[in-house]
Enzyme design. Sequence first.
Site, PDB file in Angstrom:
ATOM      1  N   ASP A  40     -30.463  15.947  38.238  1.00  0.00           N
ATOM      2  CA  ASP A  40     -31.969  16.286  38.509  1.00  0.00           C
ATOM      3  C   ASP A  40     -32.412  15.936  40.178  1.00  0.00           C
ATOM      4  OD1 ASP A  40     -34.592  17.219  38.076  1.00  0.00           O
ATOM      5  OD2 ASP A  40     -35.240  14.909  37.501  1.00  0.00           O
ATOM      6  N   GLU A  87     -33.004  19.649  44.319  1.00  0.00           N
ATOM      7  CA  GLU A  87     -33.294  21.074  45.267  1.00  0.00           C
ATOM      8  C   GLU A  87     -32.840  20.585  46.797  1.00  0.00           C
ATOM      9  OE1 GLU A  87     -35.417  19.559  43.255  1.00  0.00           O
ATOM     10  OE2 GLU A  87     -34.791  20.892  41.743  1.00  0.00           O
ATOM     11  N   ASP A 119     -39.422  21.850  35.457  1.00  0.00           N
ATOM     12  CA  ASP A 119     -40.475  21.328  34.750  1.00  0.00           C
ATOM     13  C   ASP A 119     -41.420  22.741  34.649  1.00  0.00           C
ATOM     14  OD1 ASP A 119     -39.508  18.988  35.277  1.00  0.00           O
ATOM     15  OD2 ASP A 119     -40.680  18.466  36.837  1.00  0.00           O
TER      16      ASP A 119
HETATM   17  C1  GLC Z   1     -38.301  15.634  37.139  1.00  0.00           C
HETATM   18  C2  GLC Z   1     -37.501  16.414  35.970  1.00  0.00           C
HETATM   19  C3  GLC Z   1     -37.955  16.071  34.783  1.00  0.00           C
HETATM   20  C4  GLC Z   1     -37.833  14.877  34.672  1.00  0.00           C
HETATM   21  C5  GLC Z   1     -38.495  13.582  35.546  1.00  0.00           C
HETATM   22  C6  GLC Z   1     -38.353  12.333  35.482  1.00  0.00           C
HETATM   23  O1  GLC Z   1     -39.552  15.983  37.066  1.00  0.00           O
HETATM   24  O2  GLC Z   1     -37.396  17.718  36.133  1.00  0.00           O
HETATM   25  O3  GLC Z   1     -37.120  16.639  33.763  1.00  0.00           O
HETATM   26  O4  GLC Z   1     -38.326  14.146  33.324  1.00  0.00           O
HETATM   27  O5  GLC Z   1     -38.070  14.315  36.761  1.00  0.00           O
HETATM   28  O6  GLC Z   1     -37.040  11.897  35.664  1.00  0.00           O
END
Ligand code: GLC
Length: 638
Positions: free
Chosen positions: A311, A314, A424
Amino acid sequence: MKTDNIKKFTYGTPYSTGAVVKEIPVSEGTPDRFTYDKETETFSAPLKKADNIYGLGETVRGINKRGWLYISNNSDNPHHEETTNSLYASQNFLLVDDGRECYGIFIDNPGRVEFDLGYTDPDKMSISIPDNDTSFYVIEGESPVDVVRSFRQLIGKSYVPPVWAFGYGQSRWGYKCADDIRTVEEKYRELGIPLDMIYMDIDYMQDFKDFTVNPERFPDFENFVSEMKSKGIRLIPIIDAGVRIEKGYDVYEEGVEKGYFCKKENGDNLVAAVWPGKVHFPDFLNSAAREWFGDKYKVLTDIGIEGFWNDMNEPAIFYTEDHLNEVFAELKDYENKELDIWGFFQFTDLLMSISNNPEDYRRFFHDFDGVKVRHDKVHNLYGFYMTRSAGEAFRRNVPDKDILMFSRASYTGMHRYGGVWTGDNISWWSHLLLNIHQMPSLSMTGFIYSGADIGGFGGNTTEDLMMRWIEFGIFTPLFRNHAALGTREQELYQFKRTDDFKNLIELRYALIPYIRDSFMKAVNEDSMYMKPLSFEYREDERCREIEDQLLVGDSIMVAPVYEQNKTGRNVYLPEKMKMIRFRSFSDYDEEVLEKGDHYIKAELNEVLVFIRPGKELPLAKPARHVDEIDIENLVVLY
Ligand code: GLC
């Protein structure tokens, strides 16, 4: 593999992005059908009235991308809507099809690329590449399916996850301790709803540090992993791109010592802030750093973890230390000042500029295997190379196991190392429709193991949205319910109609032999798992405008309901098909429907599936977990 239908043109000094796996000789001149304006670094081609444009993978809007400006610039945007230009991913593949003739293009440039697809001029497509160190591929083919096959052969085979990863997964940001996770498993078990994975969000880490586990909230983690596995549940932890700056934290200390973090012009490591507070970003473009970071996953695979989600890659930047200092300095000018309306907007713009600031992406550099490259020029590679780091390490360190891996940011080429989730989204009906639109585009670009946060990540979901989303999610290879901290709880046991949810999840499990077979076929034959109707029914003009029905594999068409308070929908049948209206894997009605338009009832708990003539849909008896499904004894619908 034939490649004489692919032409490659190059501009400047293209980066070796790793997107393609086949060498194509470079052609002279300008890409067929395009003119090139050197001054604006823009390629343009006329659009015929009949041209549909497909592709671009994960973007906003419809399956036909014509009529909007899409910008490849991987962006963390949890509030995306119709007018958003950039999402989390960049897949620079387009397919232009007038219904008779078609061609594809692939722009291999890891920086910003702007696709003006009839936005400025409705009859023109323009592709601007501010840093034009590019390989531009033109792919000819008889049909869209043909062009896609050639493109996919060019970029290599898609990632295949373990079989259990076709099961249902429950996720939520906010499962704080082992008992929270035990509760999820218990509640699903009590209701008899199948479940194979529970995802662990950043809450499991010690102070949001990658490859650590909070020992108070998850004591004896290794045992916990086996305890859950003995109950048929795999735990899937998140890994974030940023490494917390903390004395004594091994990943931080080693990264600094070996020089594996991204650096500023002056050689200092960039200091940014994400969930852990201040972080450094590993330089995934540097092969030594990539190997080093990839090996860290071993801490978790050694204790039985078999899947991860990558995660914030980017990379998302909440702020950089440097820019924040600049903002604080500027804020001084505003103190005790009367703000007129323009001053007020400047002031709010200044505050809004703190996160994901374009200037910040120009502040740091990569050691791209010996060549110093400013980040923005290769921005879209970052998530790809993070996932590549993990994927290569799994092949090295856990060669006998398939490891589940999917990522938020991506670029073409990453599809060989993992899947994607679409980032998201929000608990909006329009984002359910967006999910329907994104799936065939992702399939096209090789990201076959993909899916959205079912039920919606941000915002509060409702029971009916969750049910309709599940009814579509049943067909997406990645099938995960995920929600943000602070939103309404959306595990299926939180709702009233748990029997209906159970029936729907069981239907998914009954369909897994078909889903997995179709998935493998798409991988092995470089074809698409989910397709727009127009790709198959070439002669049927009507299909060129259908964006809410999809072909899944070779046998079926699905027509999800994606609007609130609807108990049916219009469906267009391009040929005679057998409709199955499922309430569960064993409770359904069948009806043969003629080619043409139909209004079809589908109550909230009903799923519409259409079997194409001469095709079969096998159904297994569902089980609580994927590996308990009896794949020998199938009921076959046709
Ligand atoms: C980002 C991710 C999401 C996750 C959050 C906390 O927003 O895209 O899926 O729950 O971070 O880690």
